[in-house]
Scaffold this motif. Structure first.
Motif, PDB file in Angstrom:
ATOM      1  N   LEU A 228      -3.251  16.795  -4.993  1.00 27.81           N
ATOM      2  CA  LEU A 228      -3.781  15.661  -4.233  1.00 27.81           C
ATOM      3  C   LEU A 228      -3.089  15.665  -2.876  1.00 27.81           C
ATOM      4  O   LEU A 228      -1.863  15.535  -2.799  1.00 27.81           O
TER       5      LEU A 228
ATOM      6  N   LEU B 194      -9.695   5.051  -3.100  1.00 23.83           N
ATOM      7  CA  LEU B 194      -9.572   4.103  -4.187  1.00 23.83           C
ATOM      8  C   LEU B 194      -9.847   2.706  -3.649  1.00 23.83           C
ATOM      9  O   LEU B 194      -9.209   2.271  -2.690  1.00 23.83           O
TER      10      LEU B 194
ATOM     11  N   GLY C  90      -4.250  13.773  -0.069  1.00 23.99           N
ATOM     12  CA  GLY C  90      -4.474  12.612   0.781  1.00 23.99           C
ATOM     13  C   GLY C  90      -5.486  11.688   0.170  1.00 23.99           C
ATOM     14  O   GLY C  90      -5.953  11.905  -0.949  1.00 23.99           O
ATOM     15  N   GLY C  91      -5.792  10.633   0.911  1.00 20.08           N
ATOM     16  CA  GLY C  91      -6.761   9.686   0.396  1.00 20.08           C
ATOM     17  C   GLY C  91      -6.800   8.435   1.218  1.00 20.08           C
ATOM     18  O   GLY C  91      -6.366   8.412   2.372  1.00 20.08           O
ATOM     19  N   ASP C  92      -7.311   7.395   0.598  1.00 22.64           N
ATOM     20  CA  ASP C  92      -7.446   6.120   1.272  1.00 22.64           C
ATOM     21  C   ASP C  92      -7.382   5.045   0.192  1.00 22.64           C
ATOM     22  O   ASP C  92      -7.840   5.266  -0.931  1.00 22.64           O
ATOM     23  N   THR C  93      -6.770   3.922   0.526  1.00 23.79           N
ATOM     24  CA  THR C  93      -6.654   2.843  -0.451  1.00 23.79           C
ATOM     25  C   THR C  93      -7.152   1.570   0.212  1.00 23.79           C
ATOM     26  O   THR C  93      -6.649   1.197   1.278  1.00 23.79           O
TER      27      THR C  93
ATOM     28  N   PHE D 288       0.667   8.140  -6.485  1.00 24.03           N
ATOM     29  CA  PHE D 288      -0.169   9.263  -6.048  1.00 24.03           C
ATOM     30  C   PHE D 288       0.576  10.411  -5.371  1.00 24.03           C
ATOM     31  O   PHE D 288       0.004  11.465  -5.136  1.00 24.03           O
TER      32      PHE D 288
ATOM     33  N   GLU E   8       0.833  -1.204   0.000  1.00 24.06           N
ATOM     34  CA  GLU E   8       0.000   0.000   0.000  1.00 24.06           C
ATOM     35  C   GLU E   8       0.871   1.259   0.000  1.00 24.06           C
ATOM     36  O   GLU E   8       0.617   2.205  -0.752  1.00 24.06           O
TER      37      GLU E   8
ATOM     38  N   GLY F  10       0.964  11.600   3.463  1.00 23.58           N
ATOM     39  CA  GLY F  10       2.003  10.968   4.271  1.00 23.58           C
ATOM     40  C   GLY F  10       1.751  11.012   5.761  1.00 23.58           C
ATOM     41  O   GLY F  10       2.322  10.221   6.505  1.00 23.58           O
ATOM     42  N   ASP F  11       0.936  11.924   6.222  1.00 22.98           N
ATOM     43  CA  ASP F  11       0.635  11.944   7.667  1.00 22.98           C
ATOM     44  C   ASP F  11      -0.800  11.470   7.851  1.00 22.98           C
ATOM     45  O   ASP F  11      -1.412  10.947   6.930  1.00 22.98           O
TER      46      ASP F  11
HETATM   47  P1  ADP Z   1      -4.253   5.748   7.731  1.00 19.82           P
HETATM   48  O1  ADP Z   1      -4.094   4.282   7.886  1.00 19.82           O
HETATM   49  O2  ADP Z   1      -3.767   6.564   8.863  1.00 19.82           O
HETATM   50  O3  ADP Z   1      -5.607   6.161   7.248  1.00 19.82           O
HETATM   51  P2  ADP Z   1      -3.033   5.421   5.229  1.00 19.82           P
HETATM   52  O4  ADP Z   1      -1.943   4.423   5.405  1.00 19.82           O
HETATM   53  O5  ADP Z   1      -4.336   4.976   4.664  1.00 19.82           O
HETATM   54  O6  ADP Z   1      -3.243   6.153   6.579  1.00 19.82           O
HETATM   55  O7  ADP Z   1      -2.503   6.603   4.342  1.00 19.82           O
HETATM   56  C1  ADP Z   1      -1.237   7.147   4.553  1.00 19.82           C
HETATM   57  C2  ADP Z   1      -1.167   8.461   3.851  1.00 19.82           C
HETATM   58  O8  ADP Z   1      -1.378   8.281   2.456  1.00 19.82           O
HETATM   59  C3  ADP Z   1      -2.232   9.454   4.298  1.00 19.82           C
HETATM   60  O9  ADP Z   1      -1.640  10.737   4.248  1.00 19.82           O
HETATM   61  C4  ADP Z   1      -3.291   9.310   3.264  1.00 19.82           C
HETATM   62  O10 ADP Z   1      -4.020  10.526   3.124  1.00 19.82           O
HETATM   63  C5  ADP Z   1      -2.482   8.994   2.021  1.00 19.82           C
HETATM   64  N1  ADP Z   1      -3.215   8.155   1.046  1.00 19.82           N
HETATM   65  C6  ADP Z   1      -3.705   6.907   1.203  1.00 19.82           C
HETATM   66  N2  ADP Z   1      -4.257   6.447   0.056  1.00 19.82           N
HETATM   67  C7  ADP Z   1      -4.113   7.424  -0.849  1.00 19.82           C
HETATM   68  C8  ADP Z   1      -4.481   7.576  -2.224  1.00 19.82           C
HETATM   69  N3  ADP Z   1      -5.119   6.616  -2.920  1.00 19.82           N
HETATM   70  N4  ADP Z   1      -4.173   8.740  -2.827  1.00 19.82           N
HETATM   71  C9  ADP Z   1      -3.547   9.717  -2.161  1.00 19.82           C
HETATM   72  N5  ADP Z   1      -3.164   9.645  -0.888  1.00 19.82           N
HETATM   73  C10 ADP Z   1      -3.440   8.524  -0.231  1.00 19.82           C
END
Ligand code: ADP
Ligand code: MG
Length: 322
Positions: A120, A92, A122-125, A16, A8, A30-31
């Motif tokens: 961009l 995503l 931040g986000g979630d995967t 991204f 991930e 990253g945070d």
């Molecule tokens: P957490 O587990 O704390 O939610 P993540 O490991 O999901 O953190 O995400 C780590 C960092 O990467 C966060 O800053 C998050 O916003 C970013 N992030 C995660 N997925 C994506 C993505 N698909 N696109 C952009 N940023 C992402």
């Protein structure tokens, strides 16, 4: 990156973490959360849109188009508020991270993001059925956002671009045939790569009395604007813009596409007569045509006209998300 499937963190880092730095982003990807600075005194404008495979896009649709569209549909929402876009969050859901698919998706997303200076942050995967949800944040000077509720009787009704082209393009793709002529190719492009009217929307501050963007078809969306404004409208069907591609279709089908098609991402807005000269001034600099299609009335509902005479609502099936 190591061979095989990316982790991930690798996925986020490789595909991204691409946005250039921006002074209003104190902390991006990253945070645990991004830190952003709004221009002093402005209002935050927020929109989110989700595209699900099978519902909003076909499994075979190009990843690049999906990357473009998930941002474009949100840019269109902010354009319709006359807000300036700035920051995006991407959620995503993927069955498995496929590098070739991610390459295309990221290319489509970041090409559009660069053009509109969106970063961009931040986000979630997550693992799951393929779906993309993008949240877009932007700003607007206090009180200057253009709502759906401000239309008044006598205001003109205007649309940008070519409503109906995108659905024609979507149907061409669904039929599986190769588009035969340039006008059809441009319809396919309008579906796969809609051009959000951001620069246009912002120039309507102080000019348009109400605005929304067209995602579900002109007839449905205009009715929403009118109901928010407590008004009705007369719409001249012969005034609707007709692209070269629509002109290739039987007149009734072209009309049904323009009114009920969906996926247009054009702006529909109302302008009081006293601001029409100002509209002519700003729209001269736009990258798309703008067409006056009718006027707001006190009587509720939409009256369809041909050459000024009322006619029954044109036949056609409305776009539906369900
Ligand atoms: P957490 O587990 O704390 O939610 P993540 O490991 O999901 O953190 O995400 C780590 C960092 O990467 C966060 O800053 C998050 O916003 C970013 N992030 C995660 N997925 C994506 C993505 N698909 N696109 C952009 N940023 C992402
Ligand atoms: Mg966290």
């Amino acid at each position: 990156m190591t061979e095989g499937r990316p982790s991930e963190d690798q996925l986020i880092g490789h595909w991204f973490r691409r946005s250039p730095p921006r002074p209003d982003v104190a902390l991006g990807i990253g945070d645990d959360a991004a830190l952003l600075s709004l221009p002093p005194g402005s209002e935050l404008a927020c929109a989110v849109d989700t595209l699900v495979e099978g519902t909003h896009f076909l499994p075979a649709s190009p990843a690049r188009s999906l990357g473009h569209r998930c941002l474009a549909v949100n840019l269109s929402d902010l354009a319709a508020m006359a807000a300036t876009p700035a920051w995006a969050l991407l959620s995503l859901s993927l069955e498995a991270p496929e590098p070739a698919w991610l390459d295309g998706f990221a290319e489509g997303l970041f090409a559009l993001a660069r053009r509109f200076e969106v970063v961009l942050v931040g986000g979630d995967t997550v693992a799951g059925p393929r779906a993309v949800s993008l949240t877009l944040l932007g700003h607007v000077p206090p009180g200057q956002a253009i709502r759906r509720s401000g239309a008044r009787p006598g205001d003109g009704i205007w649309v940008t671009g070519w409503p109906g082209d995108a659905v024609a393009g979507r149907l061409l793709l669904a039929a599986g045939g190769a588009p035969a002529v340039p006008a059809q190719l441009s319809q396919v492009a309008r579906f796969e790569y809609p051009e959000p009217r951001c620069a246009e929307g912002v120039t309507l501050r102080g000019i348009a009395s109400a605005m929304l963007d067209l995602s579900d078809g002109l007839a449905t969306d205009l009715a929403r604007l009118l109901s928010a404004s407590g008004a009705g409208a007369e719409v001249e069907l012969d005034a609707l813009p007709r692209s070269g591609g629509l002109a290739l279709l039987p007149a009734e089908q072209a009309l049904a596409h323009a009114l009920y098609g969906g996926d247009d991402y054009e702006l529909c807005f109302t302008v009081p007569p006293r601001h029409e000269r100002a509209l002519a001034g700003v729209s001269a600099g736009w990258g798309c045509p703008v067409t006056r299609i009718g006027r707001v009335t006190a009587a509720p509902g939409i009256t369809w006209l041909r050459q000024g005479e009322p006619v029954p609502p044109p036949a056609g099936e409305r776009f539906s998300h369900f």
